[in-house]
Design a protein around this motif. Structure first.
Motif, PDB file in Angstrom:
ATOM      1  N   GLU A 108       0.821  -1.214   0.000  1.00  0.00           N
ATOM      2  CA  GLU A 108       0.000   0.000   0.000  1.00  0.00           C
ATOM      3  C   GLU A 108       0.854   1.262   0.000  1.00  0.00           C
ATOM      4  O   GLU A 108       0.340   2.360  -0.185  1.00  0.00           O
ATOM      5  N   ILE A 109       2.147   1.106   0.221  1.00  0.00           N
ATOM      6  CA  ILE A 109       3.025   2.264   0.351  1.00  0.00           C
ATOM      7  C   ILE A 109       3.318   2.850  -1.016  1.00  0.00           C
ATOM      8  O   ILE A 109       3.732   2.135  -1.937  1.00  0.00           O
ATOM      9  N   SER A 110       3.091   4.156  -1.135  1.00  0.00           N
ATOM     10  CA  SER A 110       3.342   4.840  -2.404  1.00  0.00           C
ATOM     11  C   SER A 110       4.354   5.974  -2.275  1.00  0.00           C
ATOM     12  O   SER A 110       4.858   6.459  -3.283  1.00  0.00           O
ATOM     13  N   ALA A 111       4.661   6.385  -1.037  1.00  0.00           N
ATOM     14  CA  ALA A 111       5.528   7.542  -0.845  1.00  0.00           C
ATOM     15  C   ALA A 111       7.003   7.189  -0.974  1.00  0.00           C
ATOM     16  O   ALA A 111       7.837   8.075  -1.177  1.00  0.00           O
ATOM     17  N   TRP A 112       7.326   5.909  -0.812  1.00  0.00           N
ATOM     18  CA  TRP A 112       8.723   5.482  -0.984  1.00  0.00           C
ATOM     19  C   TRP A 112       8.714   4.041  -1.481  1.00  0.00           C
ATOM     20  O   TRP A 112       7.678   3.392  -1.521  1.00  0.00           O
ATOM     21  N   ILE A 113       9.866   3.566  -1.887  1.00  0.00           N
ATOM     22  CA  ILE A 113       9.966   2.184  -2.338  1.00  0.00           C
ATOM     23  C   ILE A 113       9.919   1.281  -1.106  1.00  0.00           C
ATOM     24  O   ILE A 113      10.785   1.392  -0.234  1.00  0.00           O
ATOM     25  N   PRO A 114       8.936   0.434  -1.008  1.00  0.00           N
ATOM     26  CA  PRO A 114       8.783  -0.348   0.220  1.00  0.00           C
ATOM     27  C   PRO A 114       9.889  -1.378   0.413  1.00  0.00           C
ATOM     28  O   PRO A 114      10.439  -1.911  -0.558  1.00  0.00           O
ATOM     29  N   THR A 115      10.220  -1.611   1.671  1.00  0.00           N
ATOM     30  CA  THR A 115      11.110  -2.709   1.997  1.00  0.00           C
ATOM     31  C   THR A 115      10.314  -4.004   1.913  1.00  0.00           C
ATOM     32  O   THR A 115       9.092  -3.999   1.832  1.00  0.00           O
ATOM     33  N   MET A 116      11.008  -5.126   1.946  1.00  0.00           N
ATOM     34  CA  MET A 116      10.321  -6.408   1.841  1.00  0.00           C
ATOM     35  C   MET A 116       9.239  -6.538   2.903  1.00  0.00           C
ATOM     36  O   MET A 116       8.145  -7.038   2.630  1.00  0.00           O
ATOM     37  N   ASN A 117       9.514  -6.117   4.105  1.00  0.00           N
ATOM     38  CA  ASN A 117       8.567  -6.247   5.204  1.00  0.00           C
ATOM     39  C   ASN A 117       7.344  -5.350   5.041  1.00  0.00           C
ATOM     40  O   ASN A 117       6.348  -5.527   5.755  1.00  0.00           O
ATOM     41  N   GLU A 118       7.406  -4.402   4.113  1.00  0.00           N
ATOM     42  CA  GLU A 118       6.293  -3.481   3.909  1.00  0.00           C
ATOM     43  C   GLU A 118       5.359  -3.925   2.791  1.00  0.00           C
ATOM     44  O   GLU A 118       4.429  -3.204   2.435  1.00  0.00           O
ATOM     45  N   TYR A 119       5.606  -5.103   2.252  1.00  0.00           N
ATOM     46  CA  TYR A 119       4.660  -5.688   1.316  1.00  0.00           C
ATOM     47  C   TYR A 119       3.648  -6.491   2.123  1.00  0.00           C
ATOM     48  O   TYR A 119       4.019  -7.398   2.862  1.00  0.00           O
ATOM     49  N   LYS A 120       2.396  -6.151   1.944  1.00  0.00           N
ATOM     50  CA  LYS A 120       1.361  -6.706   2.818  1.00  0.00           C
ATOM     51  C   LYS A 120       0.794  -8.019   2.295  1.00  0.00           C
ATOM     52  O   LYS A 120       0.381  -8.878   3.067  1.00  0.00           O
ATOM     53  N   TRP A 121       0.731  -8.173   0.958  1.00  0.00           N
ATOM     54  CA  TRP A 121       0.118  -9.357   0.369  1.00  0.00           C
ATOM     55  C   TRP A 121       1.129 -10.076  -0.525  1.00  0.00           C
ATOM     56  O   TRP A 121       1.877  -9.437  -1.276  1.00  0.00           O
TER      57      TRP A 121
END
Length: 124
Positions: A100-113
């Protein structure tokens, strides 16, 4: 809620090509950043490629840069990973993931699905 289903994996000879597909469900797909990751036997899962919601910003791991291309079709709710010049070290289970993160490139842990993964084997 998002469900992701990968397909397109298989056995390919070194130097060959494969295209992985990831089909997504959910009406918010357009707003999600998408990534591809992989996990080889005995190794940790690692980042492969990222695309923002529109496909205008893509990032690749150094190990695949110039050989792999990530793309998305928001109308079809699909994400693709075109893999060329495959090497034996590309052998792994490949996963697509949504964030859901759009403001920065998400880290692996920030991928929800996450999808269930598809096996890619590069061998002669």
């Amino acid at each position: 809620q998002v469900q992701l289903v990968e397909s397109g994996g298989g056995l390919v000879q070194p130097g060959g090509s494969l295209t992985l597909s990831c089909a997504a469900s959910g009406h918010m797909f357009l707003s999600y950043a998408m990534g591809w990751f992989r996990q080889a036997p005995g190794k940790e899962r690692e980042f492969v490629a990222y695309t923002n919601w529109s496909g205008t910003n893509t990032v690749y791991a150094d190990s695949v840069k110039g050989r792999f291309t990530i793309s998305r079709d928001n109308a079809q709710k699909m994400v693709y990973l075109q893999m060329n010049s495959l090497k034996p070290e590309d052998t792994a289970v490949y996963y697509c993931a949504a964030s859901e993160i759009s403001a920065w490139i998400p880290t692996m842990n920030e991928y929800k699905w996450w999808g269930q993964g598809t096996q890619v084997t590069v061998s002669s």
